[in-house]
Enzyme design. Sequence first.
Site, PDB file in Angstrom:
ATOM      1  N   HIS A 148       0.846  -1.196   0.000  1.00 45.67           N
ATOM      2  CA  HIS A 148       0.000   0.000   0.000  1.00 45.67           C
ATOM      3  C   HIS A 148       0.878   1.241   0.000  1.00 45.67           C
ATOM      4  O   HIS A 148       2.100   1.158   0.128  1.00 45.67           O
ATOM      5  CB  HIS A 148      -0.975  -0.005   1.176  1.00 45.67           C
ATOM      6  CG  HIS A 148      -0.349   0.054   2.527  1.00 45.67           C
ATOM      7  ND1 HIS A 148       0.417  -0.967   3.046  1.00 45.67           N
ATOM      8  CD2 HIS A 148      -0.364   1.015   3.494  1.00 45.67           C
ATOM      9  CE1 HIS A 148       0.821  -0.647   4.256  1.00 45.67           C
ATOM     10  NE2 HIS A 148       0.371   0.559   4.554  1.00 45.67           N
ATOM     11  N   HIS A 196       1.355   3.940   2.003  1.00 43.72           N
ATOM     12  CA  HIS A 196       1.888   4.684   3.133  1.00 43.72           C
ATOM     13  C   HIS A 196       3.409   4.774   3.084  1.00 43.72           C
ATOM     14  O   HIS A 196       4.096   3.815   2.720  1.00 43.72           O
ATOM     15  CB  HIS A 196       1.423   4.062   4.444  1.00 43.72           C
ATOM     16  CG  HIS A 196      -0.011   4.355   4.758  1.00 43.72           C
ATOM     17  ND1 HIS A 196      -0.735   3.665   5.698  1.00 43.72           N
ATOM     18  CD2 HIS A 196      -0.871   5.299   4.261  1.00 43.72           C
ATOM     19  CE1 HIS A 196      -1.969   4.139   5.769  1.00 43.72           C
ATOM     20  NE2 HIS A 196      -2.066   5.134   4.895  1.00 43.72           N
ATOM     21  N   HIS A 252      -7.512  -0.512   5.552  1.00 44.48           N
ATOM     22  CA  HIS A 252      -6.428   0.333   6.052  1.00 44.48           C
ATOM     23  C   HIS A 252      -6.187   1.467   5.045  1.00 44.48           C
ATOM     24  O   HIS A 252      -6.129   2.637   5.416  1.00 44.48           O
ATOM     25  CB  HIS A 252      -5.176  -0.522   6.235  1.00 44.48           C
ATOM     26  CG  HIS A 252      -3.998   0.218   6.779  1.00 44.48           C
ATOM     27  ND1 HIS A 252      -3.944   0.690   8.066  1.00 44.48           N
ATOM     28  CD2 HIS A 252      -2.812   0.555   6.202  1.00 44.48           C
ATOM     29  CE1 HIS A 252      -2.781   1.301   8.265  1.00 44.48           C
ATOM     30  NE2 HIS A 252      -2.080   1.229   7.150  1.00 44.48           N
ATOM     31  N   ASP A 258      -0.404  -4.079   6.238  1.00 45.98           N
ATOM     32  CA  ASP A 258      -1.051  -3.515   7.421  1.00 45.98           C
ATOM     33  C   ASP A 258      -2.531  -3.876   7.492  1.00 45.98           C
ATOM     34  O   ASP A 258      -3.311  -3.162   8.124  1.00 45.98           O
ATOM     35  CB  ASP A 258      -0.887  -1.991   7.433  1.00 45.98           C
ATOM     36  CG  ASP A 258       0.529  -1.553   7.781  1.00 45.98           C
ATOM     37  OD1 ASP A 258       1.398  -2.429   7.946  1.00 45.98           O
ATOM     38  OD2 ASP A 258       0.760  -0.333   7.865  1.00 45.98           O
ATOM     39  N   HIS A 303       4.436  -4.900  10.607  1.00 46.92           N
ATOM     40  CA  HIS A 303       4.922  -4.248  11.823  1.00 46.92           C
ATOM     41  C   HIS A 303       5.064  -5.250  12.965  1.00 46.92           C
ATOM     42  O   HIS A 303       4.367  -6.273  13.008  1.00 46.92           O
ATOM     43  CB  HIS A 303       3.949  -3.152  12.283  1.00 46.92           C
ATOM     44  CG  HIS A 303       3.904  -1.964  11.384  1.00 46.92           C
ATOM     45  ND1 HIS A 303       4.706  -0.863  11.554  1.00 46.92           N
ATOM     46  CD2 HIS A 303       3.130  -1.697  10.300  1.00 46.92           C
ATOM     47  CE1 HIS A 303       4.431   0.036  10.619  1.00 46.92           C
ATOM     48  NE2 HIS A 303       3.484  -0.452   9.844  1.00 46.92           N
TER      49      HIS A 303
END
Length: 266
Positions: free
Chosen positions: A67, A69, A125, A144, A182
């Site tokens: 994605h 981000h 997300h 995420d 993460h």
Amino acid sequence: MSVEPYQTLGMATFEIVLLPCLADNYCVLLHDPVSGETAAIDAPQAATIKAALDARNWRLNHLFITHHHTDHTAGIAELKGHYGASVTGPEAEAERIPGLTRGVTEATQLEFAGHPIRVLETPGHTLGHVTFHLPDDGLVFTGDTLFSLGCGRIFEGDPQMMWNSVSKIAALPGDTRIYCGHEYTLGNARFAMNVELENAALKARVADVEAARTAGEATIPTTIDLEKATNPFLRPGSRMIRARLGLDGAPDWEVFARLRQLKNKA
């Protein structure tokens, strides 16, 4: 708490390096020893990724981006410029991912080193978020969307959309190994215990997670079966969770939405 600079897992087909980046991100390197091809899942930090590649004398051929981000894309330009790597990511976010060379959807036929990759569209997300599933190798890279003992915050979608996305991942074979974006497991574990304290499998897992983090070890990969047994965001059908939230009889996505709302405040 210190974390080792990388973790290498030997497989029959791939060498896998789990590479901590930034404060709590992960990049995953996949290396096929037969073809010599190497791929990275997400690109949080170019210098860290380059150092890991150089240490193994690997050349980066492909970047797979989940994605848009910045903590998943910041290293793209430098890595692409240095190695000439292709950059594959969600077609729906093509204008927000600099350097993208191939946009993909669920209809895309994709492979790495001769291994098929199934693209799952997993919005919530972000609206274009994708998950990469290697069915022949029992691997899934969830970015995420789904975390170890948790799920991502809903920034661009809505709870029902996110529930559909995590459910899509949960439907994969139970022994599929999950690599997420993460290291959030310890915090997620504490929240999980607050909403399903009676879950014996969860209690045992929390003890393992605490021991791993105390030792500076990563808590991933996890598996689909383990997440379904312990991750509250995949367990909205749990009578214990529903009773604690006062949501007996509500649809699963509403229980999921309430859990996400509570986690946002935790």
